[in-house]
Design an enzyme around this catalytic site. Structure first.
Site: not given
Ligand code: 13P
Length: 250
Positions: A11, A13, A95, A97, A165, A171, A210
């Site tokens: 992803n 983002k 997601h 976010e 997740e 992150g 992560s």
């Molecule tokens: P990270 O791998 O950067 O922690 O992000 C995970 C994520 O949100 C994937 O959708």
């Protein structure tokens, strides 16, 4: 038990312009015939170009969100059919976010997932608890409710992937213990089987938060982890390639 093919999903983002496609070129060169499925979900502006680049390769391309409606007065949104038109085969829905930044509810995620299925996309449906919820002992209740509310009746092993997740692991460099990952994945598998039977047994369950080349192998050894949804480490072909290599060996 139903065989589930492993999936390494990236992803991106809100990262990447045309020059980032060089990373995809490098990935394609290094992973011509991978022993797992590979998916990349770039920002909407890159879906078409990445899909063109990856056509005929082992790398599938997906969107990061879609609108629940097929078309209409929804400025700034993208429909599932538009993603298909751009060459996508998958889309991420729910997601954390988007749940946080855009206030998306389980009902909205479910409607988006239904729209994705209707357009022929595989939906990668995301769920996960916040740190407060984990510390309050609510992890399984929260994840169970999100799973129940976000998946439509028509979800199958072919059209749906679930990504666990934990919000606090995204992150941050913080990863749950392997026992914590196993607890949630075992629970989710039970819930999926109870609701969808054999289809639920066949749905891929990804861990996300992560994941890096250095921790991928131990995470992939956890029962009922069928791959990963990777953010930051999917942006560089070398890092994502390391995760793919770990998954191929799992
Ligand atoms: P990270 O791998 O950067 O922690 O992000 C995970 C994520 O949100 C994937 O959708």
């Amino acid at each position: 038990m139903t065989a589930r093919r492993k999936l390494a999903a990236g992803n991106w983002k809100m990262n990447g312009t045309a020059e980032a496609l060089d990373q995809v070129r490098a990935l394609l060169a290094a992973h011509g015939a991978p022993g797992c499925d590979i998916l990349l979900c770039p920002p909407a502006t890159l879906v078409h170009r990445m899909a063109d680049l990856a056509q005929g390769s082992a790398v599938a391309v997906g969107g990061q969100d879609c609108h629940a409606a097929a078309s209409g007065a929804h400025t700034g949104d993208t429909s599932a059919a538009m993603l298909v038109d751009a060459g996508a085969s998958h889309v991420i829905t729910g997601h954390s976010e988007r749940r946080t930044d855009h206030g998306e509810t389980d009902a909205q995620v479910r409607a988006k997932t239904e729209a994705a299925h209707g357009a022929g996309l595989v939906a990668v449906v995301c769920i996960g608890e916040t740190l407060d919820q984990r510390e309050a002992g609510e992890t399984l209740a929260v994840c169970g409710a999100q799973l129940a509310g976000s998946l439509p009746e028509g979800a199958t092993a072919a059209n749906t992937v679930v990504a666990y997740e934990p919000v606090w692991a995204i992150g941050t460099g913080k990863v749950p213990t392997l026992e914590q990952i196993e607890e949630v994945h075992t629970f989710l598998r039970r819930e999926l089987e109870a609701r969808f039977g054999a289809e639920g047994a066949g749905m891929r369950l990804l861990y996300g938060g992560s994941v890096k080349p250095s921790n991928a192998a131990e995470i992939f050894a956890v029962r009922d982890v069928d791959g990963a949804l990777v953010g930051g480490a999917s942006l560089k072909a070398d890092d994502f390639g390391g995760i793919i290599a770990a998954l191929e060996k799992a």
